[in-house]
Design a protein around this motif. Sequence first.
Motif, PDB file in Angstrom:
ATOM      1  N   MET A  41      -7.852   1.771  -5.084  1.00  0.00           N
ATOM      2  CA  MET A  41      -7.848   2.983  -4.688  1.00  0.00           C
ATOM      3  C   MET A  41      -7.508   3.035  -3.451  1.00  0.00           C
ATOM      4  SD  MET A  41     -10.895   4.480  -7.011  1.00  0.00           S
ATOM      5  CE  MET A  41     -10.342   6.374  -6.785  1.00  0.00           C
ATOM      6  N   SER A  42      -7.260   4.181  -2.750  1.00  0.00           N
ATOM      7  CA  SER A  42      -6.988   4.691  -1.323  1.00  0.00           C
ATOM      8  C   SER A  42      -8.196   5.222  -0.918  1.00  0.00           C
ATOM      9  CB  SER A  42      -5.553   5.262  -1.100  1.00  0.00           C
ATOM     10  OG  SER A  42      -6.066   6.630  -1.716  1.00  0.00           O
ATOM     11  N   ILE A  43      -8.303   5.260   0.376  1.00  0.00           N
ATOM     12  CA  ILE A  43      -9.313   5.983   0.897  1.00  0.00           C
ATOM     13  C   ILE A  43      -9.160   7.422   0.557  1.00  0.00           C
ATOM     14  CG2 ILE A  43     -10.486   6.875   3.090  1.00  0.00           C
ATOM     15  CD1 ILE A  43      -9.721   4.279   4.388  1.00  0.00           C
ATOM     16  N   ALA A  44      -8.147   8.051   0.502  1.00  0.00           N
ATOM     17  CA  ALA A  44      -7.960   9.582   0.125  1.00  0.00           C
ATOM     18  C   ALA A  44      -8.625   9.639  -1.288  1.00  0.00           C
ATOM     19  CB  ALA A  44      -6.495   9.963   0.292  1.00  0.00           C
ATOM     20  N   VAL A  80      -4.735   0.211   0.228  1.00  0.00           N
ATOM     21  CA  VAL A  80      -5.380   0.286  -1.037  1.00  0.00           C
ATOM     22  C   VAL A  80      -6.417  -0.622  -1.124  1.00  0.00           C
ATOM     23  CG1 VAL A  80      -4.894   0.090  -3.389  1.00  0.00           C
ATOM     24  CG2 VAL A  80      -3.238   1.439  -2.095  1.00  0.00           C
ATOM     25  N   TRP A  81      -7.642  -0.178  -1.393  1.00  0.00           N
ATOM     26  CA  TRP A  81      -8.812  -1.156  -1.631  1.00  0.00           C
ATOM     27  C   TRP A  81      -9.006  -1.807  -3.009  1.00  0.00           C
ATOM     28  CZ3 TRP A  81     -11.267  -2.776   2.873  1.00  0.00           C
ATOM     29  CH2 TRP A  81     -10.965  -1.927   4.081  1.00  0.00           C
ATOM     30  N   GLU A  82      -9.560  -3.034  -2.995  1.00  0.00           N
ATOM     31  CA  GLU A  82      -9.908  -3.587  -4.539  1.00  0.00           C
ATOM     32  C   GLU A  82     -10.978  -4.516  -4.216  1.00  0.00           C
ATOM     33  OE1 GLU A  82      -6.784  -5.942  -6.285  1.00  0.00           O
ATOM     34  OE2 GLU A  82      -5.785  -6.266  -4.465  1.00  0.00           O
ATOM     35  N   LEU A  83     -11.617  -4.617  -5.640  1.00  0.00           N
ATOM     36  CA  LEU A  83     -12.524  -5.511  -5.387  1.00  0.00           C
ATOM     37  C   LEU A  83     -12.030  -7.104  -5.490  1.00  0.00           C
ATOM     38  CD1 LEU A  83     -14.968  -4.134  -8.139  1.00  0.00           C
ATOM     39  CD2 LEU A  83     -15.550  -4.044  -5.690  1.00  0.00           C
ATOM     40  N   ASP A  84     -12.629  -7.951  -4.548  1.00  0.00           N
ATOM     41  CA  ASP A  84     -12.316  -9.291  -4.829  1.00  0.00           C
ATOM     42  C   ASP A  84     -13.012 -10.028  -5.934  1.00  0.00           C
ATOM     43  OD1 ASP A  84     -12.261 -12.166  -4.361  1.00  0.00           O
ATOM     44  OD2 ASP A  84     -12.017 -11.890  -2.270  1.00  0.00           O
TER      45      ASP A  84
END
Length: 115
Positions: A41-44, A80-84
């Motif tokens: 997901m993005s920060i937005a 865009v952020w995701e879990l490692d």
Amino acid sequence: MSKRDRLRSLEGAKSSASLFAALGDPTRLRVVTRLCDSGPMSIASLTAGSKITRQAITKHLRMMEEAGLLRSTRQGRENVWELDQERLREVRRYLKMISRLWDEALDRLKDPGES
């Protein structure tokens, strides 16, 4: 506990401490839950419908990134952020080992004659 298990426990503790510290905040736990449920997901997207500012979320994301829990990729104008997933597997292995060691310790307490 064998010497090998003690060494693995110490190594796991050192590498996992920052991750557990990062998860010690309710906001960060909510972010992780959202990423687990919805994927990258993005920060937005992470701030949508929330009273938390983008700046505050960014601060939390950076801390989790430093702990190795998250990573970001640039897509257009947004990160865009995701879990490692590998980091999560590593921590899961550590928790399994600690759980086994705790179970063994509890078993020894139940029956001290078997030590």
